[in-house]
Design a protein around this motif. Structure first.
Motif, short mmCIF file in Angstrom:
data_model
loop_
_atom_site.label_atom_id
_atom_site.label_comp_id
_atom_site.label_asym_id
_atom_site.label_seq_id
_atom_site.Cartn_x
_atom_site.Cartn_y
_atom_site.Cartn_z
N ASN A 157 0.81 -1.70 0.06
CA ASN A 157 -0.19 0.56 0.02
C ASN A 157 0.76 1.01 0.15
N LEU A 158 2.08 1.41 0.46
CA LEU A 158 3.30 2.20 0.62
C LEU A 158 3.18 2.48 -0.60
N LEU A 159 3.99 1.72 -1.45
CA LEU A 159 4.76 2.16 -2.80
C LEU A 159 3.55 2.25 -3.50
N THR A 160 1.95 2.01 -3.13
CA THR A 160 1.42 2.22 -4.13
C THR A 160 0.70 3.72 -4.14
N CYS A 161 0.95 4.13 -3.00
CA CYS A 161 0.37 5.34 -2.22
C CYS A 161 0.97 6.85 -3.48
N VAL A 162 -0.68 7.24 -4.45
CA VAL A 162 0.32 8.76 -5.34
C VAL A 162 -0.62 9.45 -4.81
N ILE A 163 0.37 10.98 -4.31
CA ILE A 163 -0.29 12.18 -3.83
C ILE A 163 0.15 13.18 -5.07
N PRO A 164 -0.96 13.73 -5.26
CA PRO A 164 -0.53 15.07 -5.70
C PRO A 164 1.17 15.85 -5.33
N THR A 501 4.56 -10.40 -3.35
CA THR A 501 2.99 -10.59 -2.98
C THR A 501 2.85 -8.82 -2.89
N VAL A 502 4.31 -8.53 -2.85
CA VAL A 502 4.66 -7.32 -2.90
C VAL A 502 4.11 -6.39 -4.37
N GLN A 503 5.14 -7.63 -5.15
CA GLN A 503 4.90 -7.36 -6.62
C GLN A 503 3.96 -6.74 -7.14
N LEU A 504 2.41 -8.51 -7.01
CA LEU A 504 1.33 -7.74 -7.53
C LEU A 504 1.14 -6.64 -6.88
N ILE A 506 2.50 -3.73 -6.69
CA ILE A 506 2.48 -2.87 -7.56
C ILE A 506 2.14 -2.61 -8.91
N ASP A 507 2.20 -4.43 -8.99
CA ASP A 507 1.75 -4.80 -10.81
C ASP A 507 -0.43 -4.17 -10.99
N HIS A 508 -0.68 -4.19 -9.92
CA HIS A 508 -1.68 -3.69 -9.83
C HIS A 508 -2.20 -2.76 -9.65
N ALA A 509 -1.49 -1.56 -9.46
CA ALA A 509 -1.53 -0.34 -9.00
C ALA A 509 -1.07 0.45 -10.52
N ALA A 510 -0.18 -0.12 -11.15
CA ALA A 510 0.33 0.68 -12.36
C ALA A 510 -0.75 0.13 -13.37
N ALA A 511 -1.31 -0.95 -13.57
CA ALA A 511 -2.43 -1.08 -14.30
C ALA A 511 -3.37 -0.17 -14.34
N LYS A 512 -3.75 -0.28 -13.07
CA LYS A 512 -5.09 0.88 -12.47
C LYS A 512 -4.53 2.19 -13.27
N LEU A 513 -3.17 2.67 -13.10
CA LEU A 513 -3.49 3.79 -13.13
C LEU A 513 -3.35 4.24 -14.54
#
Length: 1798
Positions: A157-164, A501-504, A506-513
Motif C-alpha cells: 500500500n505504501l509503494l502504491t500510494c500516489v499524491i499530488p 506479494t509486494v510486486q503484485l 505494485i503491478d496492480h496499481a500500475a495497471a490501474k494508473l
C-alpha cells in the motif's frame, strides 16, 4: 501526481564482511526490485543508513529516525527516510575468542549476545518527513507487536500510494493497518516547505551566526554543520535553503555525510554538508570551511575566509526585524507599563515570520531586476540575459562586494533562467517585486510597518504550507510500551518479505494508473509584471540630484562648439571637464551630442572635432570598465557618427581617437551592448509584424528608454502566449527571422569592435601593451607599457624583412577577441552553425579592410597642421652647466601633494605643459599650467641629477588627451618628484635616449665624471690633468716616491716645515699663532708598515703640509690638545700630543694624517692597537672640555666580541685638575666581570628617558663612585666592565645604516607621495610615523645629550660604534655642538664638518651612491640625518646659532647635488689622490657660502645672541621634534632656491617682463601682491623689520649694499659700548635680548624670517619663516630697534641715565633708566635704555625735597655713601643710588633745577 514512496529497502548488518573495528551494511531486500524508468534506484544507500558506520553494540538502543538527502546526476534530490532498530544475535567474536589463547586478550569479557542495527528505508522524491516517520513507525509496530496485518500489505500500500505534488489539496491515506494520515500539499511548489526548521536553526545559532551562514552560502563558501543529531543536521540544511528563496542552491548539498566519505570535505567547490559531531576532530584541519556547531551554538570562520556581508543599511534593518520576530519582549523591556502578553509566536508561525524577513530582504536587493533583462530570443524558447553592470550602476552598488558576488554566482544565474521568461506562472516573490516595492521603500524607516508587512508575508507562507485547517485526525499505531517488551526473547527478527506479494500490489496499481484518465493540471501562465523602474541613486543611496549649473555649462559649451564660437568654448572647457566627473553631466553630454547627429553622421571641422573628442575621452575616462551607468553604451553609436574630412574620400571618425579606454576591451560590455541592440531589433521586428510602429527603434543603451524595455518584455510575453496557436510554418518563419536578426547584429558588432580595437597607427601596437585583449575575463584597469620589448621587436622585424609583423599581431589579436565574442553570443542566441562559420570567415576580412582604411586616415592625419602648443621656455643655466639633451615636450602630472592641483584652494598649477631639460647638473621642467585661467604663470620644478634616487616607468592618461602616454616618475633625495608624461610628438626612442643619458650622468664611472669635476673643463685642463705629477693616481705617486725612500730608510732626521694654512684662513683669529708654529712630522720609521716614502720631494712638501695640517690642527690648537713645537723635545707635562703615525695613511686610510693621542703612547703601540678595530680606526681624542678637562674620543667598534681593557688610568686626577693623564695599555682581557653602572647604562641604552620631556635628569648621574671613562659601544660587541680600573662600557643600540636607508625611503614617500590617497590609514602623519625617521632622530639625540652630561660632570667618553664613520660621527658632532659654543658659529661649524665628517672619513661617495660602483649600495642619508638633528636643536635654541635654518637647508641640498667637490670622495687619502686640496676655491661649498654671506644676510641668524660657555640640553622626545620644512616646501615659481645665481637671474627676468613698455599714468598701480601657496616663496614676501631697517640705514649712510655685515657689526659694537658705559655686564650683545631673559631656556622665538628682504641690498633671497612659537610677553618687539637709528636726545629729555632704585616694601634695589623731562615735569623710569614702555612716573609737582641719603639693607655693594640720595614726595620717599658721588650730585642739582624752574 507523484508516488509517495519510490522504493522500500531493508538494510542489515553484513556478518560475512565484518573486518577490524567496523562492519558493513548490505541491502537485504528492496521493493520494487526493478528500477522505475523515471527514477533509478540510488546507489550507496547502505552508507547513509548508518553514517557513523555499521557497528555491533552490547546493549539494545532505542529505534531512531532521520532523513538523508541524496542528489543524483541530474541534480534531482532523493529523500531517504531511515528507521533504524537493533536486533539481537549471538556474539560472533565470542566464538572466535574461545579458539584463541586467553592470555592474548586479558581483562576483556565478551558479552554472550550483541545487537546489530537494521534499517527500514523509504526513498522518495517528495519531502514529507512526518509522513515517512509515521509510515516506517507503523511497519515497525506491525512487526514488533505482531499485528494481524501482513507486512507485505502495508508495504504494498505504501509503494502504491500516489499524491499530488502541489495545488493545495488534502489527501487522506491508509496503509491498511487501521491507520489514517492526512497529507496536505503546498499551494505553490516553487515556495520551499520548512515546517519549523528555520525557527529551530535561529534558536540553535542566533541571529548574527545565521546571517553569516546566509551570506556565506550566497557568496559560495563552504559550510559544514556539526551535530550529534542526524535529524537536526537535515533540518538545519533545509532551513538554510529555505531562507535563500528565491535563489536555489546549486552546489554540493549533503545534509548527512557518512564517515567513510569525509574526504568529500576537501573538494574545491562550495558545499553545504552536515557531519555528526563524532567526526569533529577530522574537521579541525579544514582551512577554508565555515563550521557551524548546532549543539554548541557557534560558527567558526577560518582566518583565510572573508565573508562579504549584506550592504550596511540592509544588514541593520534585517537584524532589527529578526530580533523583533524572535524576541518581541526586547523592544518593551524598558517600558514602565509593559503589555500583558508579548510572547513570541508558535514555532511554526515564527518559522514563517523569519522566512518573510528574508523574502522582504530579497525584495529590497533585487527590486527592479526585470528592468535589466535583455530578451534576445522569443522563439522557440525565450533566451534572457541579465545586464549586471546596469543593475549595479542604477542601484549605486558597484563597489558592494556582497551583491557583486551574488550576481556573479551560480544561484543567481539559475534565478534568471527560471524567473527571466516573461510568460510563466507567478508566485509570492514575483508579486513582491511587482507590487510592493513602493511599500517596502516607504517602510524602511519604520520597524513597526516593516513588522506588519512581514506578518502579512508570513501568513501567505503559512497558508501555502497549510492550506486547510486540520480537521481529519491522524491515527497511527505506536509500539506498545508493555513490561518485558524489550526483552530480547520476546523480540523476533524482522522477517524476510514475500517479493511476489509486494510486486503484485505494485503491478496492480500500475495497471490501474494506465486505465485512469490523465490528471491535467491547469497551467496558470501569465505575463510577469516588471514592477516600478529603478531610480538612479548615488553611492550613498540618495536619489541623484542633477546640478543644473553644471549641466548648463556642458550644454553651453557644446552649443558654442557647433556655433563655431571656439574662444568661448575654450574658456568653458576646464569647467566642462571638471563637471564630466559627475554622471548627470555625462548623460547630458551624450543627449546633447545626439541632437547634432543627422542621418547617423555629423561632419565637423578640425577644431570642433578636437573639442568633441576631448570631451568624449574625459567622459569615458571617468567611466569604469563595467560601464555601469551605460555612458559608453550611449557613446558607442556617437563615436561612429562624428567625423572630419581629411582629404579626398578620407574621413576620420571619432572612434579612432577614443580607443584608449578599458571599457572597449571588456567582453562583458560588448555582450551587454549586443544583447541590448538585439532586443531592440527583435521588438521592432514584432511591432512591424503586428502593423505597429514601422520605424526601427533607435539603438540605445540598457539604461535608456524605460518604456521601450517594458515594451520588449510585454511583447515577448504576448508572443509566448500566442506561440501554441501558430501553425508550423508561422513558427519556423518567426524562428528564422529572429535568427537572421541576431546574425545581422553579430556582423554589425564585428565591425564596431574592429573600429574600437584597431589603433589608428597599427605600428604603435597600443593594444598589445594592455592586458585587456588577450584575456576575456580581464577587467583590470592597469596599463602596462613595455617600450623595450616594443623597440626590440621593431629592430628584429626590420632585419628580417617583415615590416608589418606588428600590425599583423594587432590584427590577429583583434580577430581572436572578436571570434571569442561571436562564439559566445551566437551560441547563447541560437545562431545556426552555417551562419557562425560564415561569421568566422568574415571577421578577418572585416579587420583587414578596416586596417587598410586606417592606414590612409593615419597618413592624412599626419599632414594636418599641428595643434598650436605652448612655446617651450628655456631654463636659466649656471656658469659651466651645459645642456645634454634639449627640451622634450612633456606634461608635468600632479602627484600626491595636493597644493599645486588647486584641491586645497588656490589655482590649479598642475598638470602643466612644457619641456624637460637634461643638463650636466640638473633635471629641469619648465612650462605653463594646462588650466588657461592660470596659464600665464611659469611652473618650474628641478633637482640635481646626482640626487636622483628612483626612476620608474608609468603610463599616464591626461583628462583632456585621448592617448595613454608613456611617462617617467623621477624621485630625488632633495625631496622632489617629477612625474612626467611624454607628449605624442616625442618618439619613444628619444625617450629611451633620455633615460640612458640620465643614467649615465647619475652614475658616472668615476667620481671625476661628476659635475663638480667636469664643470667648465677645457681641453687644456684635461691635458694638464694627465701630465701633472700631483694629480696622478696614488699608485704612480708611490712608485716615484719609493725610489728616493729606499735611499733614506733607516736614517733618523727631522723635517721641519713651515705651517702655511690655506688662504681662506685669513679670517681666523688664530692666524698669527699658526704662522709662528712649525710642525715636525718625523718619527722613527717602522720599516714593516711603510708603504709610501718617508721623504717627499721638495715639490711635494707644500702639498703634504697643505693636506695634513688643515682643519684638524686648527681645532687641536684651539682646544689645547696638541702643541706644535719647533724642537724635538716636547714638554712632558702635556697630556696629549699630535701623532704623525698616519701621515702617509698607512695605519688607517680613512683617518686624517695628524691625530691626537696620549703623550705616553708610542706610535708603534698605535700600529698594533689599530688592528683590533674595524677598518683600523683606533681610538683618538677629538675634543676636550675646557672646564672639566674631560676628553671625547672616537673609534670604530672592535673586531671581536669581548676584547676589552684598552684603557687604564691608575693616576687619573680629579675633574678640577688642569692636567688629565690617560694611558693606553696593551690590549689585555680583564677577568673581573661586574655590572656596569645601571643608571648610565640604562639611560643610554634604553628608549625611555627619566624625564617626561626627554631632557636630562641630573640627579640620576650624581653618584659617589663615578667612572673616569665611559665607552659607548655597540650592544652586540661590548659586555664587560672593570670597576677596579674605573672605566665602564655602556652598550647601546642607536641605529644602523640599513635602518636609516629604509626609514629615508618611507620618509620621502610620506613627504612627496607619488599619488593622492583617500585611505584614512595613509595620511601624512601616519606615513611619517611608519617611516620611524623621528624615532631615529630621538635615539641619536638622546644618546648625545647624555654623553654631554657625562663630559660636563668630568668623565671622559669614548664613542666606539659600528665602523666609526656613520653613527659615531653623528654622536660626536652633536656633542661638539651642544658643549662648545664655538661650533655654533659659521667658522666653527665649517671647521667641525671639515674635521669630523671629511677628514675622519665619512663615506660620502658610497653613502650617496655617487658612482656606478656604489649604485647597488643605495642612498643612505646619514649626513642629512645629522643636519636634521642640528635643525631640531636650532629650533629649540634659536639664539645660540650664528647661522640660520636656510644655511642647513643649503648644505642638505648641496651635499647631494655634486655642484661642489667638498662632499665628494670618502676620505682625505682619496682627495689627495685626485689633488683635491689644490682645486680652485670656486669648487668648495664653504667659499661659495663666504662670498654669498658678504653680499646678503641670507645665512645669518639675526637672533644670534650666545651665552658664554653655555651647554645646550635639547629635549629629545618625539613630541618635541618637528618635521623639517626642507622635506615639504616647494616653490614652483622658481624651483629650489639653493642655486643663488639662478634664482636672482630668474627674478630679474620676471621683473623685467613685468615692467610695461609705456608707463601707464592713468591708473594707480596696486602695491598688493597675491601670494600663492607652493608657487611663491612665502618667506620672500613676508615683511622683515630688521632687513628693512638695515636697508634704510644703508640708504641714509650712503653705504653700498654689499656691506650689510659691516652695518650690522657697527650697530652691535655701539650697543656693546653703551652696555659697558651703563655698567650692565649681564646684558648680552643681542638686539633682541633683555637681561631678565638671560638665564631662561631660550627656545621661544620672535617671528623673524631667516634672512632679509630688499632689492637694493640683494636681501630678497628665500628666507623661511622660523617655526618657533609666538613671542613671549615681556620680550621687546622689533619696534625696539628703531631707537638705534634715531637720536636719543630731544627736547623732551632734559637729563637721563642709570640709577639704582629701592623697590617698595621688602623689594630689592634694581637698576633703571631714568629720564628727567622738563617739558612734562616728570621723572620717568624704564627697564633699559631701549625700552619704549615706561615702568613708572614720579610727578615733580608732588616732590617736596631732594636730600642726600644713606645706604639701606640690600643696597648695591662697593658704592660710596655719598652716591645715595632720597626724593621725598607727598605720598612716599624714594631711595636712589647713582654710580658715584659726582653723578649723584648731578642728579640732585638737575631735579632741584626743575623744581625751582616750576
Amino acid at each position: 501526481m507523484a508516488r509517495l514512496a519510490d522504493y522500500f529497502v531493508v538494510v542489515g548488518y553484513d556478518l560475512d564482511k565484518r573486518g577490524g573495528s567496523e562492519g558493513q551494511g548490505h541491502i537485504l531486500q528492496r521493493f520494487p526490485e526493478k528500477d522505475w524508468e523515471d527514477n533509478p534506484f540510488p546507489q550507496g544507500i547502505e552508507l547513509f543508513c548508518q553514517p557513523n558506520g555499521w557497528q555491533l553494540v552490547p546493549e539494545r538502543e532505542r529505534p531512531s529516525f532521520f532523513v538523508s538527502v541524496l542528489t543524483d546526476i541530474n541534480s534531482e534530490r532523493h529523500y531517504c527516510a531511515c528507521f533504524t532498530f537493533w536486533e539481537g544475535l549471538d556474539n560472533p567474536q565470542k566464538a572466535e575468542a574461545s579458539e584463541v589463547d586467553e592470555d592474548e586478550v586479558p581483562g576483556l569479557v565478551q558479552p554472550a549476545q550483541v545487537f546489530a542495527p537494521k534499517s527500514l528505508v523509504l526513498v522518495s522524491r517528495l519531502d514529507h518527513t512526518e509522513v515517512f516517520r509515521n509510515c516506517l513507525g507503523l511497519i515497525y509496530t506491525v512487526h514488533v507487536d505482531s499485528l494481524s496485518v501482513p507486512l507485505e500489505t502495508v508495504i504494498g500500500n505504501l509503494l502504491t500510494c500516489v499524491i499530488p505534488v502541489a495545488g493545495g489539496s488534502q489527501r487522506t491515506i491508509t496503509l491498511g493497518a487501521g491507520d489514517r494520515q492526512v497529507i496536505q500539499t503546498p499551494i505553490n511548489d516553487s515556495l520551499p516547505v520548512s515546517g519549523s526548521s528555520v525557527a529551530h536553526l535561529f534558536r540553535q545559532l542566533g541571529i548574527v551566526n545565521v546571517l553569516y551562514l546566509f551570506c556565506a552560502a550566497l557568496t559560495e563558501h563552504k559550510i559544514l554543520f556539526l551535530s550529534s543529531s542526524y535529524q537536526r543536521l537535515t533540518d538545519a540544511c533545509r532551513a538554510l535553503l529555505a531562507i535563500m528563496f528565491p535563489l536555489k542552491y546549486s552546489f554540493t548539498y549533503v545534509p548527512i555525510l557518512p564517515g567513510k566519505l569525509l574526504e568529500v570535505l576537501s573538494t574545491p567547490t562550495p558545499f553545504i554538508i552536515g557531519v555528526n559531531s563524532f567526526f569533529r576532530s577530522e574537521t579541525q584541519e579544514l582551512l577554508d570551511v565555515i563550521i557551524a556547531d548546532l549543539d554548541g551554538g557557534t560558527v567558526t570562520i577560518p582566518e583565510c575566509v572573508h565573508i562579504s556581508l549584506l550592504p550596511d543599511p540592509l544588514l541593520q534593518q534585517t537584524q532589527t526585524a529578526l530580533s523583533m520576530v524572535l524576541d518581541p519582549e526586547l523592544e518593551i523591556a524598558d517600558h514602565a507599563f509593559p503589555p500583558s502578553s508579548t510572547q513570541p509566536s508558535t514555532l511554526k508561525i515564527q518559522d514563517k515570520e523569519i522566512r518573510a524577513v528574508f523574502l522582504w530582504l530579497f525584495g529590497q536587493l533585487f527590486h527592479g531586476y526585470r528592468w535589466c533583462l535583455h530578451i534576445i530570443r522569443i522563439h522557440p524558447e525565450p533566451v534572457i540575459r541579465f545586464h549586471k553592470a546596469a543593475f549595479l550602476g542604477q542601484r549605486a552598488l558597484t563597489e558592494d562586494d556582497f551583491l557583486m558576488k551574488v550576481l556573479d554566482g551560480m544561484a543567481f544565474a539559475g534565478f534568471i533562467s527560471e524567473r527571466g521568461p516573461p510568460y510563466r506562472p507567478t508566485d509570492l516573490f514575483d508579486d513582491l517585486i511587482a507590487n510592493q516595492v513602493e511599500r517596502i521603500r516607504q517602510e524602511e524607516c519604520s520597524p513597526h510597518k516593516v513588522m506588519n508587512h512581514i506578518k502579512e508575508l508570513a501568513e501567505q507562507l503559512f497558508k501555502n504550507e497549510n492550506p486547510y485547517p486540520v480537521v481529519a485526525m491522524h491515527k497511527v499505531q505506536r509500539p506498545a510500551e508493555s513490561p518485558g517488551h524489550n526483552d530480547p526473547k520476546n523480540l523476533a527478527i524482522f522477517p524476510p518479505l514475500d517479493d511476489v506479494t509486494v510486486q503484485l500490489f505494485i503491478d496492480h496499481a500500475a495497471a490501474k494508473l494506465k486505465t485512469a484518465p490523465p490528471v491535467v493540471r491547469a497551467e496558470l501562465n501569465g505575463m510577469v509584471p516588471s514592477g516600478p523602474p529603478l531610480d538612479i541613486v548615488d553611492r550613498h543611496g540618495h536619489v541623484l540630484a542633477n546640478s543644473a549649473r553644471r549641466l548648463e555649462v556642458v550644454r553651453n559649451c557644446i552649443t558654442y562648439i557647433f556655433d563655431n564660437k571656439m574662444l568661448e568654448a575654450k574658456k568653458l572647457m576646464p569647467a566642462v571637464l571638471r563637471a564630466l566627473k559627475g554622471r548627470a553631466a555625462r548623460v547630458c553630454l551624450t543627449q546633447e551630442l545626439n541632437q547634432h547627429v543627422l542621418q547617423n553622421r555629423a561632419v565637423l571641422d578640425d577644431q570642433q572635432f578636437d573639442y568633441i573628442v576631448r570631451m568624449m575621452n574625459c567622459t569615458l575616462q571617468d567611466c569604469s570598465h563595467m560601464d555601469e551607468h551605460g555612458i559608453a553604451a550611449i557613446l558607442l553609436p556617437l563615436v561612429t557618427a562624428f567625423c572630419r574630412k581629411l582629404g579626398a574620400g578620407i574621413t576620420q571618425f571619432a572612434y579612432s581617437c577614443v580607443q584608449e579606454h578599458m571599457v572597449w576591451t571588456n567582453m562583458q560590455f560588448w555582450e551587454a551592448m549586443f544583447y541590448s541592440d538585439v532586443q531592440n531589433h527583435i521588438r521592432a521586428l514584432y511591432l512591424e509584424a503586428d502593423g505597429g510602429e514601422q520605424s526601427v527603434a533607435q539603438e540605445s543603451g540598457p539604461a535608456a528608454g524605460g518604456q521601450e524595455l517594458l515594451g520588449a518584455l510585454e511583447l515577448a510575453s504576448e508572443q509566448s502566449r500566442l506561440w501554441p496557436t501558430l501553425s508550423k510554418e508561422q513558427q519556423s518563419e518567426r524562428v528564422q527571422k529572429e535568427e537572421s536578426t541576431v546574425f545581422s547584429q553579430a556582423i554589425h558588432y564585428a565591425n564596431r569592435m574592429s573600429y574600437l580595437l584597431l589603433p589608428l597607427d597599427t605600428s604603435k601596437n597600443r593594444l598589445l601593451n594592455r592586458s585587456g585583449i588577450g584575456d576575456v575575463e580581464s577587467v583590470s584597469n592597469s596599463y602596462v607599457t613595455n617600450s623595450i620589448a616594443g623597440s626590440m621587436a621593431e629592430s628584429y622585424d626590420t632585419e628580417s624583412g617583415f615590416e608589418d609583423a606588428e600590425s599583423s599581431d594587432v590584427a590577429n589579436s583583434v580577430v581572436r577577441f572578436i571570434n571569442r565574442f561571436v562564439d559566445k553570443v551566437c551560441n547563447e542566441s541560437g545562431v545556426t552553425n552555417e551562419h557562425l562559420k560564415a561569421l568566422h570567415t568574415m571577421i578577418p576580412d572585416i579587420v583587414q579592410m578596416h586596417i587598410e582604411t586606417l592606414d590612409a586616415v593615419h597618413r592624412e592625419s599626419k599632414r594636418l597642421p599641428p595643434i598650436q602648443k605652448p612655446k617651450l621656455l628655456r631654463p636659466i643655466l649656471l656658469a659651466g652647466e651645459e645642456l645634454v639633451m634639449d627640451g622634450m615636450r612633456v606634461h608635468l602630472i600632479s602627484d600626491g601633494r595636493e597644493e599645486a592641483t588647486g584641491a586645497l584652494g588656490g589655482p590649479a598649477l598642475l598638470p602643466a605643459e612644457g619641456a624637460i631639460f637634461l643638463t650636466t647638473y640638473r633635471l629641469i621642467f619648465k612650462g605653463t599650467p594646462n588650466d588657461p585661467l592660470v596659464g600665464e604663470q611659469v611652473v618650474t620644478r628641478s633637482f640635481p641629477i646626482a640626487s636622483l634616487t628612483k626612476e620608474k616607468r608609468i603610463s599616464v592618461s591626461l583628462s583632456m588627451d585621448q592617448f595613454i602616454q608613456e611617462g617617467l616618475q623621477l624621485r630625488s633625495c632633495t625631496f622632489q618628484l617629477l612625474k612626467i608624461a611624454f607628449d605624442e610628438e616625442v618618439a619613444s626612442d628619444l625617450a629611451e635616449v633620455f633615460r640612458k643619458h640620465m643614467h649615465k650622468l647619475r652614475y658616472p664611472q668615476h667620481v671625476q665624471g661628476t659635475f663638480a669635476f667636469t664643470v667648465g673643463q677645457s681641453g687644456k685642463t684635461l691635458v694638464e690633468h694627465k701630465t701633472k705629477d700631483k694629480n696622478q693616481s696614488i699608485k704612480t705617486l708611490s712608485k716615484n716616491l719609493v725610489k728616493s725612500a729606499k735611499r733614506t730608510i733607516g736614517r733618523q732626521y727631522v723635517t721641519r716645515k713651515k705651517y702655511s694654512p690655506p688662504t681662506w684662513e685669513n679670517r681666523s683669529s688664530l692666524q698669527s699663532e699658526l704662522d709662528e708654529d712649525e710642525i715636525s712630522v718625523s718619527e722613527e720609521l717602522d720599516q714593516g708598515s711603510l708603504t709610501l716614502s718617508s721623504t717627499i720631494r721638495s715639490s711635494d712638501r707644500q702639498t703634504m703640509s697643505n693636506v695634513v695640517e688643515r682643519a684638524c690642527c686648527r681645532d687641536y690648537q684651539r682646544l689645547g690638545l696638541g702643541t706644535l713645537s719647533n724642537s724635538l723635545t716636547r714638554s712632558k707635562n702635556e697630556p696629549f700630543r699630535i701623532s704623525t703615525v698616519n701621515r702617509m695613511y698607512t695605519v688607517c686610510r680613512s683617518y686624517p694624517g695628524l691625530l691626537i693621542v696620549p703623550q705616553s703612547i708610542p706610535d708603534s703601540t698605535i700600529q698594533r692597537i689599530s688592528r683590533c678595530y674595524r677598518q683600523n680606526r683606533f681610538p683618538v681624542v677629538c675634543w676636550r672640555n675646557s672646564r672639566t678637562k674631560a676628553v671625547l674620543l672616537r673609534s670604530a667598534g672592535l673586531h671581536a666580541k669581548g676584547v676589552v681593557g684598552f684603557f687604564k688610568s691608575p693616576n687619573a686626577p680629579s675633574a678640577g685638575t688642569t692636567q688629565t693623564k690617560r694611558k693606553w695599555g696593551s690590549i689585555r682581557g680583564s677577568g673581573r666581570l661586574s655590572a656596569y653602572n645601571p643608571e648610565v647604562g640604562n639611560r643610554l641604552s634604553s628608549k625611555e628617558s627619566p624625564q617626561p620631556n626627554g631632557g636630562p635628569s641630573e640627579a640620576l648621574f650624581l653618584r659617589q663612585q663615578r667612572a673616569y671613562l665611559y665607552i659607548i659601544g655597540d650592544k652586540t660587541q661590548l659586555k664587560v666592565t672593570d670597576s677596579f680600573q674605573q672605566w665602564e662600557v655602556v652598550p647601546i643600540e642607536v641605529c644602523d645604516v640599513r635602518q636609516v636607508k629604509n626609514s629615508f625611503k618611507k620618509l620621502i614617500k610620506a613627504c612627496v607621495p607619488s599619488s593622492a590617497t583617500s585611505e584614512p590609514s595613509m595620511t601624512f602623519h601616519r606615513c611619517l610615523e611608519e617611516s620611524e625617521w623621528m624615532c631615529l632622530l630621538h635615539r641619536v639625540l638622546q644618546v648625545s645629550v647624555l654623553v654631554v652630561e657625562l663630559l660636563d660632570t668630568g668623565s671622559s667618553v669614548m664613542v666606539s660604534l659600528e665602523d666609526g664613520w656613520d653613527v659615531t660621527t653623528q654622536v660626536n658632532l652633536y656633542i661638539h655642538l651642544l658643549s662648545d659654543p664655538y661650533y655654533r658659529t659659521f667658522d666653527g661649524f665649517r671647521l667641525l664638518v671639515e674635521k669630523e665628517w671629511l677628514s675622519f672619513g665619512h663615506r660620502f661617495s658610497h653613502r650617496g651612491a655617487q658612482t656606478l660602483a656604489s649604485q647597488s649600495s643605495g642612498f643612505t642619508p646619514v649626513f642629512l640625518q645629522f643636519l636634521d638633528c642640528v635643525h631640531q636643536i636650532h629650533l629649540q635654541f634659536p639664539m645660540e646659532f650664528e647661522f640660520s635654518q636656510y644655511y642647513l637647508k643649503f648644505l642638505a641640498y648641496h651635499y647631494v647635488s655634486n655642484r661642489f667637490r667638498t662632499f665628494l670622495l670618502d676620505s682625505d687619502y682619496e682627495r689627495i689622490e685626485l689633488g683635491e686640496p689644490f682645486i680652485r676655491s670656486t669648487h668648495k661649498v664653504w667659499d661659495y657660502i663666504d662670498r654669498l654671506n658678504k653680499k646678503t644676510p641670507i645665512f645669518f641668524n639675526y637672533m644670534f645672541s650666545p651665552e658664554d660657555e653655555e651647554v645646550l640640553r635639547p629635549y629629545s622626545f618625539i613630541s618635541n621634534l618637528k618635521v623639517w620644512d626642507f622635506y615639504t616646501e616647494e616653490t614652483l615659481s622658481e624651483g629650489p632656491s639653493y642655486d643663488w645665481e639662478l634664482v636672482q637671474r630668474g627674478r630679474q627676468e620676471r621683473l623685467a617682463e613685468e615692467v610695461p613698455d609705456k608707463p601707464d599714468t592713468t591708473t594707480p598701480k596696486s602695491q598688493r601682491h597675491i601670494v600663492w601657496p607652493c608657487y611663491d616663496s612665502r618667506s620672500r614676501v613676508v615683511p622683515d623689520a630688521i632687513t628693512k631697517l638695515l636697508q634704510s640705514l644703508e640708504a641714509e649712510l650712503g653705504l653700498p649694499p654689499e656691506k650689510w655685515k659691516d652695518t650690522w657689526d657697527k650697530i652691535k659694537a655701539n650697543q656693546r659700548a653703551e652696555a659697558k658705559l651703563e655698567n650692565r655686564p649681564s646684558f648680552n650683545s643681542s638686539l633682541l635680548m633683555s637681561s631678565n631673559l638671560s638665564h631662561q631656556r631660550r627656545s621661544q622665538g620672535v617671528y623673524l624670517p631667516e634672512s632679509g628682504v630688499g632689492s637694493s641690498i640683494n636681501l630678497a633671497m628665500d628666507r623661511e619663516t622660523s617655526t618657533t612659537s609666538t613671542p613671549v610677553a615681556g620680550r621687546p618687539s622689533t619696534s625696539t630697534l628703531y631707537s638705534q637709528f634715531q637720536s636719543t636726545e630731544s627736547e623732551n629729555r632734559s637729563f637721563e641715565g642709570i640709577l639704582f632704585k629701592k623697590g617698595a616694601l621688602l623689594k630689592p634695589w634694581k637698576p633703571r633708566w631714568f629720564v628727567l623731562d622738563k617739558t612734562k615735569h616728570q621723572l620717568r623710569y624704564y627697564e633699559t635704555r631701549q625700552d619704549k614702555e615706561c615702568k613708572g612716573v614720579i610727578e615733580l609737582a608732588e616732590v617736596e625735597s631732594v636730600i642726600p641719603g644713606t645706604p639701606t639693607m640690600g643696597a648695591p655693594k662697593n658704592i660710596e655713601e655719598k652716591a645715595f640720595f632720597d626724593l621725598k614726595t607727598t605720598k612716599r620717599v624714594y631711595n636712589f643710588c647713582a654710580q658715584d658721588s659726582p653723578n649723584a650730585q648731578l642728579w640732585m642739582d638737575s631735579i632741584q633745577s626743575c623744581l625751582s624752574d616750576a
